[in-house]
Design a protein around this motif. Sequence first.
Motif, mmCIF file in Angstrom:
data_model
loop_
_atom_site.group_PDB
_atom_site.id
_atom_site.type_symbol
_atom_site.label_atom_id
_atom_site.label_comp_id
_atom_site.label_asym_id
_atom_site.label_seq_id
_atom_site.Cartn_x
_atom_site.Cartn_y
_atom_site.Cartn_z
ATOM 1 N N ALA A 97 -61.002 -24.012 113.201
ATOM 2 C CA ALA A 97 -60.149 -23.330 112.147
ATOM 3 C C ALA A 97 -60.897 -22.987 110.975
ATOM 4 C CB ALA A 97 -59.126 -24.373 111.561
ATOM 5 N N GLU A 98 -61.902 -24.099 110.632
ATOM 6 C CA GLU A 98 -62.497 -23.701 109.230
ATOM 7 C C GLU A 98 -63.387 -22.579 109.423
ATOM 8 O OE1 GLU A 98 -64.789 -27.382 108.566
ATOM 9 O OE2 GLU A 98 -63.194 -28.295 108.030
ATOM 10 N N LYS A 99 -64.108 -22.346 110.681
ATOM 11 C CA LYS A 99 -64.891 -21.230 110.895
ATOM 12 C C LYS A 99 -64.009 -19.963 110.729
ATOM 13 C CE LYS A 99 -68.324 -23.112 114.411
ATOM 14 N NZ LYS A 99 -68.540 -22.842 115.934
ATOM 15 N N LEU A 100 -62.955 -20.014 111.257
ATOM 16 C CA LEU A 100 -62.041 -18.738 111.343
ATOM 17 C C LEU A 100 -61.676 -18.180 109.881
ATOM 18 C CD1 LEU A 100 -60.136 -17.082 113.097
ATOM 19 C CD2 LEU A 100 -58.159 -18.730 112.662
ATOM 20 N N VAL A 101 -61.189 -19.351 109.014
ATOM 21 C CA VAL A 101 -61.162 -18.958 107.459
ATOM 22 C C VAL A 101 -62.261 -18.385 107.073
ATOM 23 C CG1 VAL A 101 -60.869 -20.113 105.335
ATOM 24 C CG2 VAL A 101 -59.324 -20.835 107.142
ATOM 25 N N ALA A 102 -63.590 -18.860 107.201
ATOM 26 C CA ALA A 102 -64.920 -18.323 106.763
ATOM 27 C C ALA A 102 -64.927 -16.815 107.251
ATOM 28 C CB ALA A 102 -65.959 -19.441 107.035
ATOM 29 N N TYR A 103 -64.978 -16.781 108.550
ATOM 30 C CA TYR A 103 -64.968 -15.476 109.001
ATOM 31 C C TYR A 103 -64.092 -14.198 108.361
ATOM 32 C CZ TYR A 103 -68.042 -16.965 113.143
ATOM 33 O OH TYR A 103 -69.067 -17.330 113.929
ATOM 34 N N LYS A 104 -62.930 -14.740 108.507
ATOM 35 C CA LYS A 104 -61.806 -13.803 107.812
ATOM 36 C C LYS A 104 -62.213 -13.571 106.364
ATOM 37 C CE LYS A 104 -57.714 -14.657 110.762
ATOM 38 N NZ LYS A 104 -56.618 -15.137 110.816
ATOM 39 N N LYS A 105 -62.658 -14.519 105.784
ATOM 40 C CA LYS A 105 -63.104 -14.478 104.348
ATOM 41 C C LYS A 105 -64.237 -13.272 104.377
ATOM 42 C CE LYS A 105 -64.086 -16.572 99.974
ATOM 43 N NZ LYS A 105 -65.043 -17.602 99.452
ATOM 44 N N GLU A 106 -65.006 -13.468 105.009
ATOM 45 C CA GLU A 106 -66.309 -12.639 105.059
ATOM 46 C C GLU A 106 -66.045 -11.245 105.267
ATOM 47 O OE1 GLU A 106 -70.873 -12.326 106.895
ATOM 48 O OE2 GLU A 106 -69.536 -13.947 107.263
ATOM 49 N N VAL A 107 -65.210 -11.098 106.408
ATOM 50 C CA VAL A 107 -64.707 -9.745 107.122
ATOM 51 C C VAL A 107 -63.779 -9.159 105.563
ATOM 52 C CG1 VAL A 107 -63.117 -8.441 108.486
ATOM 53 C CG2 VAL A 107 -64.771 -10.009 109.338
ATOM 54 N N SER A 108 -62.996 -9.848 105.194
ATOM 55 C CA SER A 108 -62.335 -9.241 104.023
ATOM 56 C C SER A 108 -63.030 -8.774 102.867
ATOM 57 C CB SER A 108 -61.284 -10.229 103.578
ATOM 58 O OG SER A 108 -60.547 -9.819 102.523
ATOM 59 N N GLU A 109 -64.195 -9.890 102.503
ATOM 60 C CA GLU A 109 -65.067 -9.275 101.367
ATOM 61 C C GLU A 109 -65.748 -8.088 101.786
ATOM 62 O OE1 GLU A 109 -67.311 -12.781 100.733
ATOM 63 O OE2 GLU A 109 -65.649 -13.682 99.609
ATOM 64 N N ILE A 110 -66.399 -7.834 102.919
ATOM 65 C CA ILE A 110 -67.127 -6.869 103.435
ATOM 66 C C ILE A 110 -66.258 -5.528 103.042
ATOM 67 C CG2 ILE A 110 -68.383 -5.600 105.250
ATOM 68 C CD1 ILE A 110 -69.245 -8.356 106.329
ATOM 69 N N GLU A 111 -64.923 -5.627 103.848
ATOM 70 C CA GLU A 111 -63.954 -4.392 103.735
ATOM 71 C C GLU A 111 -63.747 -3.935 102.536
ATOM 72 O OE1 GLU A 111 -61.639 -5.153 107.991
ATOM 73 O OE2 GLU A 111 -60.747 -6.079 106.266
ATOM 74 N N GLU A 112 -63.601 -4.922 101.429
ATOM 75 C CA GLU A 112 -63.114 -4.592 100.095
ATOM 76 C C GLU A 112 -64.567 -3.985 99.425
ATOM 77 O OE1 GLU A 112 -62.413 -7.424 96.270
ATOM 78 O OE2 GLU A 112 -61.194 -7.946 98.093
ATOM 79 N N THR A 113 -65.616 -4.660 99.759
ATOM 80 C CA THR A 113 -66.948 -3.795 99.282
ATOM 81 C C THR A 113 -67.028 -2.345 99.803
ATOM 82 O OG1 THR A 113 -67.800 -5.922 99.049
ATOM 83 C CG2 THR A 113 -69.496 -4.129 98.871
ATOM 84 N N ILE A 114 -66.975 -2.172 100.866
ATOM 85 C CA ILE A 114 -67.067 -0.958 101.711
ATOM 86 C C ILE A 114 -65.850 0.023 100.929
ATOM 87 C CG2 ILE A 114 -66.486 0.277 103.614
ATOM 88 C CD1 ILE A 114 -67.598 -1.738 105.163
ATOM 89 N N ALA A 115 -64.855 -0.556 100.773
ATOM 90 C CA ALA A 115 -63.569 0.375 99.969
ATOM 91 C C ALA A 115 -64.346 0.714 98.522
ATOM 92 C CB ALA A 115 -62.513 -0.162 99.918
ATOM 93 N N ASN A 116 -64.864 -0.237 97.911
ATOM 94 C CA ASN A 116 -65.284 -0.009 96.643
ATOM 95 C C ASN A 116 -66.638 1.031 96.470
ATOM 96 O OD1 ASN A 116 -65.343 -0.390 93.836
ATOM 97 N ND2 ASN A 116 -67.197 -1.556 94.126
ATOM 98 N N PHE A 117 -67.370 0.792 97.420
ATOM 99 C CA PHE A 117 -68.451 2.007 97.634
ATOM 100 C C PHE A 117 -67.855 3.390 98.045
ATOM 101 C CE2 PHE A 117 -71.754 -1.750 98.002
ATOM 102 C CZ PHE A 117 -72.368 -1.335 96.839
ATOM 103 N N GLU A 118 -66.936 3.356 98.932
ATOM 104 C CA GLU A 118 -66.151 4.746 99.252
ATOM 105 C C GLU A 118 -65.691 5.392 97.754
ATOM 106 O OE1 GLU A 118 -63.891 3.326 102.532
ATOM 107 O OE2 GLU A 118 -65.405 3.850 103.874
ATOM 108 N N ARG A 119 -65.128 4.516 96.968
ATOM 109 C CA ARG A 119 -64.396 5.002 96.012
ATOM 110 C C ARG A 119 -65.468 5.613 94.957
ATOM 111 N NH1 ARG A 119 -63.994 3.325 91.074
ATOM 112 N NH2 ARG A 119 -64.807 1.284 91.366
ATOM 113 N N LEU A 120 -66.475 4.796 94.864
ATOM 114 C CA LEU A 120 -67.792 5.298 93.932
ATOM 115 C C LEU A 120 -68.442 6.643 94.668
ATOM 116 C CD1 LEU A 120 -69.218 1.808 93.294
ATOM 117 C CD2 LEU A 120 -67.956 3.263 91.574
#
Length: 129
Positions: A97-120
């Motif tokens: 469960a802890e690993k799952l939370v960490a993986y989901k957080k990492e995926v979310s942060e990467i997706e957010e960063t990609i979206a920001n770079f696409e905007r830029l």
Amino acid sequence: EEIARAQADDISTLGRGSEVHVNPPPESIPQSIGAQVVSDAITVLIDLKGIVDYKQEIDRLTKSLKKTSGPLQTLERKMAAEGYEENVPDDLKRQNAEKLVAYKKEVSEIEETIANFERLLSLEEKEQS
């Protein structure tokens, strides 16, 4: 805020910046800003224009997203498997469960960063046309 102002020269040197603004008014912040949350009280904003190759960063982050998504999906399948709740020891379920939370957080942060770079990248392309 006072500490940041007192350390503005050091921050500028370490960040290789020409200026440091503490709590600037939102209307003065350029759209080409990249943000990094340091803590709940500190967010660093850096003008990335001319510094970062957005396409290259998007490609790099997309590869990183694929690497992270694989283990996430595998763990989700394991945890959703029939008999998981009944047959897996509680300490392993907690670890998963802890690993799952960490993986989901990492995926979310990467997706957010990609979206920001696409905007830029979109802003940069509009400026060049």
